[in-house]
Structures are given as structure tokens and as C-alpha cells.
Write an enzyme that holds these catalytic residues in place. Structure first.
Site, PDB file in Angstrom:
ATOM      1  N   ASP A 145       8.844   6.199   7.737  1.00  0.00           N
ATOM      2  CA  ASP A 145       8.516   7.564   8.176  1.00  0.00           C
ATOM      3  C   ASP A 145       7.533   8.276   7.244  1.00  0.00           C
ATOM      4  O   ASP A 145       7.156   9.426   7.492  1.00  0.00           O
ATOM      5  CB  ASP A 145       9.804   8.391   8.332  1.00  0.00           C
ATOM      6  CG  ASP A 145      10.602   8.467   7.036  1.00  0.00           C
ATOM      7  OD1 ASP A 145      10.078   8.059   5.980  1.00  0.00           O
ATOM      8  OD2 ASP A 145      11.758   8.928   7.078  1.00  0.00           O
ATOM      9  N   GLY A 146       7.151   7.615   6.165  1.00  0.00           N
ATOM     10  CA  GLY A 146       6.178   8.225   5.265  1.00  0.00           C
ATOM     11  C   GLY A 146       6.752   9.343   4.400  1.00  0.00           C
ATOM     12  O   GLY A 146       6.020  10.053   3.720  1.00  0.00           O
ATOM     13  N   ARG A 199       3.904   6.059   1.872  1.00  0.00           N
ATOM     14  CA  ARG A 199       4.436   7.420   1.968  1.00  0.00           C
ATOM     15  C   ARG A 199       3.926   8.281   0.820  1.00  0.00           C
ATOM     16  O   ARG A 199       4.616   9.185   0.348  1.00  0.00           O
ATOM     17  CB  ARG A 199       5.943   7.379   1.938  1.00  0.00           C
ATOM     18  CG  ARG A 199       6.482   6.616   0.748  1.00  0.00           C
ATOM     19  CD  ARG A 199       7.865   7.035   0.478  1.00  0.00           C
ATOM     20  NE  ARG A 199       8.540   6.082  -0.370  1.00  0.00           N
ATOM     21  CZ  ARG A 199       9.784   6.214  -0.711  1.00  0.00           C
ATOM     22  NH1 ARG A 199      10.468   7.242  -0.299  1.00  0.00           N
ATOM     23  NH2 ARG A 199      10.345   5.327  -1.491  1.00  0.00           N
ATOM     24  N   ARG A 227       3.045  13.542  -8.583  1.00  0.00           N
ATOM     25  CA  ARG A 227       3.137  12.670  -9.761  1.00  0.00           C
ATOM     26  C   ARG A 227       1.785  12.587 -10.465  1.00  0.00           C
ATOM     27  O   ARG A 227       0.749  12.576  -9.801  1.00  0.00           O
ATOM     28  CB  ARG A 227       3.577  11.302  -9.253  1.00  0.00           C
ATOM     29  CG  ARG A 227       3.754  10.255 -10.289  1.00  0.00           C
ATOM     30  CD  ARG A 227       4.679   9.195  -9.762  1.00  0.00           C
ATOM     31  NE  ARG A 227       3.987   8.188  -8.961  1.00  0.00           N
ATOM     32  CZ  ARG A 227       4.596   7.206  -8.316  1.00  0.00           C
ATOM     33  NH1 ARG A 227       5.915   7.087  -8.353  1.00  0.00           N
ATOM     34  NH2 ARG A 227       3.921   6.318  -7.629  1.00  0.00           N
ATOM     35  N   ASP A 249       4.508  -4.728  -7.360  1.00  0.00           N
ATOM     36  CA  ASP A 249       3.794  -3.526  -6.902  1.00  0.00           C
ATOM     37  C   ASP A 249       4.303  -2.268  -7.606  1.00  0.00           C
ATOM     38  O   ASP A 249       3.705  -1.201  -7.474  1.00  0.00           O
ATOM     39  CB  ASP A 249       3.923  -3.358  -5.378  1.00  0.00           C
ATOM     40  CG  ASP A 249       5.369  -3.434  -4.915  1.00  0.00           C
ATOM     41  OD1 ASP A 249       5.973  -4.503  -5.082  1.00  0.00           O
ATOM     42  OD2 ASP A 249       5.902  -2.435  -4.414  1.00  0.00           O
ATOM     43  N   GLY A 303       0.824  -1.208   0.000  1.00  0.00           N
ATOM     44  CA  GLY A 303       0.000   0.000   0.000  1.00  0.00           C
ATOM     45  C   GLY A 303       0.855   1.254   0.000  1.00  0.00           C
ATOM     46  O   GLY A 303       2.077   1.205   0.164  1.00  0.00           O
TER      47      GLY A 303
HETATM   48  P1  AMP Z   1       9.060   1.352  -3.094  1.00  0.00           P
HETATM   49  O1  AMP Z   1      10.330   0.603  -2.909  1.00  0.00           O
HETATM   50  O2  AMP Z   1       9.240   2.844  -3.067  1.00  0.00           O
HETATM   51  O3  AMP Z   1       8.284   0.882  -4.261  1.00  0.00           O
HETATM   52  O4  AMP Z   1       8.193   1.050  -1.800  1.00  0.00           O
HETATM   53  C1  AMP Z   1       7.746  -0.236  -1.435  1.00  0.00           C
HETATM   54  C2  AMP Z   1       6.762  -0.121  -0.309  1.00  0.00           C
HETATM   55  O5  AMP Z   1       7.366   0.459   0.850  1.00  0.00           O
HETATM   56  C3  AMP Z   1       5.542   0.735  -0.602  1.00  0.00           C
HETATM   57  O6  AMP Z   1       4.468   0.185   0.096  1.00  0.00           O
HETATM   58  C4  AMP Z   1       5.941   2.070  -0.047  1.00  0.00           C
HETATM   59  O7  AMP Z   1       4.827   2.866   0.268  1.00  0.00           O
HETATM   60  C5  AMP Z   1       6.694   1.648   1.217  1.00  0.00           C
HETATM   61  N1  AMP Z   1       7.669   2.651   1.636  1.00  0.00           N
HETATM   62  C6  AMP Z   1       8.849   2.945   1.049  1.00  0.00           C
HETATM   63  N2  AMP Z   1       9.491   3.919   1.739  1.00  0.00           N
HETATM   64  C7  AMP Z   1       8.700   4.255   2.775  1.00  0.00           C
HETATM   65  C8  AMP Z   1       8.802   5.192   3.853  1.00  0.00           C
HETATM   66  N3  AMP Z   1       9.855   5.993   3.976  1.00  0.00           N
HETATM   67  N4  AMP Z   1       7.787   5.246   4.724  1.00  0.00           N
HETATM   68  C9  AMP Z   1       6.728   4.447   4.617  1.00  0.00           C
HETATM   69  N5  AMP Z   1       6.560   3.551   3.643  1.00  0.00           N
HETATM   70  C10 AMP Z   1       7.539   3.446   2.728  1.00  0.00           C
HETATM   71 MG    MG Z   2       6.644   1.300  -5.140  1.00  0.00          MG
END
Ligand code: AMP
Ligand code: MG
Length: 489
Positions: A125-126, A93, A176, A252, A90
Site C-alpha cells: 500500500d506504500g 513506500r 529520514r 537491501d 526499490g
Molecule cells: P523493508 O522490509 O521495509 O526493508 O522493505 C522491503 C521492500 O518492501 C522494499 O522494497 C520496500 O519498499 C517494500 N515495502 C515494504 N512495505 C511496503 C508497503 N507497505 N508498500 C509497498 N512497498 C513496501
Molecule cells: Mg528496506
């Protein structure tokens, strides 16, 4: 052209059942300010670019002031990460602020990345940092300039707030745009939860919103799978032809629209290296450059698996139908890739032996440390033999060059005309890591955003000469050869 307050929202995802998302408001960052604004992306939503200088613009897009018509939510999805199923990911962030309809009737998601914690943050940390926001911003525009389908980016906002990664950085948000943010993993979530009613609601929603032409087909869900297979094959053929490594091809991060989604530790090839790995946390080289077509097929199989209950009520029949569609992927990819590479070589006719000619060139390039983009740009000159100088041992390519010249003879196209055509498909400028790095350093260390501006101009028209800017087309200087792109973003 509209003001932010005049944008016409139609938030269809927010009307889906509550299990599809979690509603949150963005959490603003301290001292938000505009880092860069993309007028070309603003036009997609009919937004007046002058709005970027309005005093409330940043506050309205970063959660300090309300954005009328928006209905922010974090989308729920799952996905296969590095080959393993993760049952709930999900938007951890990011938030879907809403869906804007433009005057041409097209819908664009406004998706704010770095907007704070959500139900799906899983301890994160979102936040997003300025470094990764700049990389995504520049790369999505570069991909668009190269003619490769991608999400777009409207703006970056920076802040003074510390965000902890491998070192202390500052928080930033990226706005985006995409037709939707539905991913392969959106379907996987409902499939593995065995919530087949919701799975059908999602598929029907996607068909109604984005694939209306498939609704009348005998089996719309199978037709949807077929279409995503085809668009993903085209997408990855585009990546391979231009030398782009995505770096985190988890399911994802795969869009059902066949567009490049989620720019993390991506990289463009400098020297040609078939098994180039841009993601330094990818210790098993799962997402190596030359594995991308196989990984795309793996991800499509995950999507197909998730769609099985909709494709046919008999599991075996559904599996047979899905398998037959997946079997098309290889030919779709191979044909598209071959056509792109023929164009890069200036070959309009399709003759036996062309693929061998291309493969031989790639292997010579690999052996001789030749820069991928420069080589094709150099072959695009009226005298392609100028490319010899790019080889560590120029004699290594002489036999190939002779075969190539002979093959060009068969085309029977004047050299100047061939050169003109080739320069339309062989970019002079790509987003090399060291270019992004320079823009990031200036922005992060000095608050100087001029390099972002300069790169945007070049990358939006990567096939043009841009006199005086040749240094931006050059291979990485020595200081940049060993930059390791941080995979924490
Ligand atoms: P990504 O690698 O950016 O595709 O992220 C994979 C998953 O990790 C997704 O669900 C993102 O929303 C979550 N995510 C990545 N970085 C953060 C963060 N700093 N805080 C919260 N969720 C994160
Ligand atoms: Mg992603």
C-alpha cells in the site's frame, strides 16, 4: 538557519539515467499533523527548528504543498532477502525528496517513508504506520546517542487514515536523513540485470559524491569495496557491543556508508541471550543476534560479487582481489569488537586473556538471566561487585568477579576515574521494547506524544544519569516480557 523554502537542494541522484529511479510525487494522508520534530536533526540541514510550528510545515513535507527545489523519486534497487536474491525491490513506500546541502558543504538525503505507492510497491500500500514510524524515530536517535552510525530522523507526521496491518492502524510518515540511500542492493540490481555500463555509472557516482578520496587510488572500485568492508565491520562491532539486533539484515537494508539503515523489528537485548531473535517472522533464526557478523560478511560478499565486473576485466583476477578484501573482515570486526568490550569493562590496556574474561562474563550472564545493559552499568560503579545482585545466583559470578578485580588492579587506575570512564561507554538508557511500546500506545490510543519526548531526551544522552528517571533504565516489567514486535511495518 533556514526556512523550508530556503533549503539548498542539489539533486544529484535525479540527474542519473532514468533507469535508476522512478519519479513520483508523495501521496498525502488525510489530516496530516506533526507528531514529533527533532531539532537536533534539523540542525544537520541548517533548518530553523521554529519551522516546525509554521502552518505549512506538515503540508510541505507530506506532499500536499510543493517543496521548492525537491525532485521526488523512488530509487530502484534489488537485494538478497533472507538469503534469496529478489531481482527488483526499490522504494515501494518511500521517496527521495531531494538532497540538501548544508553550510558546511555536507549533503543530506531527505527521504520520506510512508509516502504512497510507487512503481516498486509490488502490491503493497506504500504506507507506513505510526507504530513503526515511532520505533524508527526513537531508535535512530538512540543509536546516534550511543555513538553508532545511523540514519537520522527529522520528524514524524501522523494522520487519521486507516492502514491495514495485522490490525487497523493509522498511516504516518517519517522524514529520514542520510548521506545517501545507496544500498548494497543498488549495485546488485545492475549486476544481475547485466547492465554493466549502469553499474559503472553508479560506482563512479558514489565515488564522486561520497568517496572522493578513493578516486585516485590504483583501483577505485576495489578501494570502495575495502572501505565498505571496514565501515560495515565497525558498524556491526558497535551493534554487538551495545546489544542491538537489527532483525532484517537483507542486503537491501545495508548502507554503503556503514550506517544502520531501516529499523523494522529490531531489538536491544534485555537479558543477555546470544541467539536472541527479535524478528518473529525469522523462523530459521537467520538474523539472530550472534549471527550478525556472519550475515554482514554474507552481504558484503553480495556487494563484492556485484562489483566484480568493475574490479577487473578478468573474472578470476577480480574474484581473487575481492576475496582478499573480504578475508580482512573477520579481523577488522574482531579487533573492533574486542576494543569496545575492553572499554565496557574499563580495561585500557590490551592484555592476553581479556577476551576470555569477557566471553566468560557473557556466558555467566546468559546462564543467570542477567540484564545486559544493567550489568555493564553496574560494573561501572566504583565498587563493581554491586553487579553480583543482578545474577539469579550471585555466587555464580564470585570467581569471575575475583578475576575481574585482579585484572583491574593491573590497570592501576583509581576507582572513581575508572567509574567515570566506564559510564561514558556503558549506557544507562537503551530503547527497550517496552519503552517504545508505551510511547506507541500513548500516541496511538490517546494522541499523547509526551512519552516520545521523554524518551528522546533520555536516549539522546544515554550515558547521563537523568535523576528521577531510573525506572526507564530498568528491565522490562512482567507485562512486557512477552511482547512480540510485529514484523509488519
Ligand atoms: P523493508 O522490509 O521495509 O526493508 O522493505 C522491503 C521492500 O518492501 C522494499 O522494497 C520496500 O519498499 C517494500 N515495502 C515494504 N512495505 C511496503 C508497503 N507497505 N508498500 C509497498 N512497498 C513496501
Ligand atoms: Mg528496506
Amino acid at each position: 538557519m533556514k526556512t523550508l523554502h530556503e533549503l539548498e537542494f542539489d539533486n544529484s541522484y535525479a540527474r542519473l539515467p532514468a533507469i535508476f529511479y522512478s519519479r513520483h510525487a508523495p501521496t498525502p494522508l488525510a489530516q496530516s499533523h506533526l507528531v514529533h520534530f527533532n531539532a537536533a536533526a534539523a540542525r544537520l540541514i541548517d533548518l530553523d527548528p521554529e519551522q516546525a510550528s509554521h502552518p505549512d510545515f506538515v503540508d510541505t513535507l507530506t506532499g500536499r504543498r510543493p517543496l521548492p527545489g525537491s525532485d521526488p523519486l523512488a530509487m530502484c534497487y534489488a537485494g538478497h532477502q533472507f538469503g534469496h536474491y529478489v531481482p527488483r525491490l526499490g522504494d515501494g513506500r518511500a521517496l527521495l525528496l531531494g538532497e540538501v546541502r548544508n553550510g558546511a558543504g555536507e549533503k543530506w538525503d531527505l527521504h520520506l517513508k510512508g509516502s504512497g505507492e510507487t512503481l516498486y510497491s509490488r502490491g503493497g500500500d506504500g504506507r507506513s504506520v505510526l507504530r513503526s514510524a515511532i520505533r524508527e524515530y526513537l531508535c535512530s536517535e538512540a543509536m546516534h546517542g550511543l555513538g553508532i552510525p545511523t540514519t537520522r530522523a527529522l520528524c514524524i507526521t501522523g494522520s487519521t487514515e486507516d492502514v491495514y496491518r495485522e490490525q487497523i492502524e493509522t498511516g504516518a510518515m517519517l522524514l529520514r536523513l542520510a548521506p545517501s540511500h545507496v544500498r548494497f542492493g543498488s549495485f546488485e540490481y545492475f549486476y544481475y540485470e547485466q547492465r554493466f555500463d549502469e553499474l559503472r555509472i553508479l560506482a563512479d557516482y558514489v565515488l564522486a559524491q561520497h568517496f572522493g578520496h578513493l578516486r585516485e587510488s590504483g583501483n577505485p572500485y576495489l578501494a570502495l569495496l575495502r572501505e565498505v568492508i571496514a565501515s560495515t565491520a565497525r558498524l556491526v562491532a558497535g551493534w554487538q557491543a551495545v546489544g542491538f539486533a537489527h532483525g532484517v539484515m537483507n542486503s537491501d537494508n545495508m548502507s554503503i556508508h556503514g550506517i544502520t539503515l531501516d529499523y523494522g523489528p529490531f531489538g536491544f537485548l534485555d537479558r543477555y541471550q546470544a541467539d536472541f531473535v527479535c524478528n518473529h517472522s525469522d523462523h530459521r533464526s537467520r538474523y539472530a543476534f550472534n549471527r550478525q557478523p556472519d550475515i554482514a560478511l554474507f552481504n558484503l560478499s553480495c556487494l563484492a560479487q556485484a562489483l566484480l565486473p568493475l574490479i577487473d576485466s578478468q573474472p578470476e583476477a577480480a574474484a581473487e582481489l575481492a576475496k582478499a578484501e573480504l578475508a580482512e573482515f573477520e579481523a577488522l570486526f574482531t579487533d573492533d569488537y574486542a576494543a569496545r568490550m575492553r572499554a565496557r569493562l574499563g580495561l585500557q590496556q590490551k592484555l592476553p586473556g581479556d577476551q576470555v574474561l569477557c566471553d566468560e562474563l557473557l556466558s555467566l550472564m546468559e546462564d543467570n538471566g542477567v540484564d545486559y545493559s544493567l550489568l555493564f552499568r553496574s560494573l561501572s560503579e566504583p565498587q563493581p561487585s554491586a553487579a553480583r545482585a543482578l545474577f539469579a545466583d550471585p555466587r555464580a559470578c564470585d570467581a569471575w568477579m575475583q578475576r575481574y578485580q585482579a585484572r583491574l588492579q593491573a590497570e592501576n587506575v583509581p576507582a572513581a576515574e575508572r567509574s567515570r570512564r566506564m559510564k561514558q561507554v556503558n549506557p544507562k538508557y537503551i530503547l527497550r521494547n517496552h519503552l517504545a511500546e508505551t510511547a506507541i500506545r500513548k500516541a496511538a490510543d490517546d494522541g499523547d506524544y509526551s512519552e516520545i519526548d521523554r524518551l528522546m531526551t533520555l536516549l539522546q544522552q544515554p550515558f547521563d544519569e537523568h535523576p528521577g528517571m531510573d525506572s526507564f533504565a530498568a528491565p522490562p516489567p512482567d507485562w512486557a516480557r512477552h511482547i512480540q514486535v510485529s514484523c509488519s511495518s
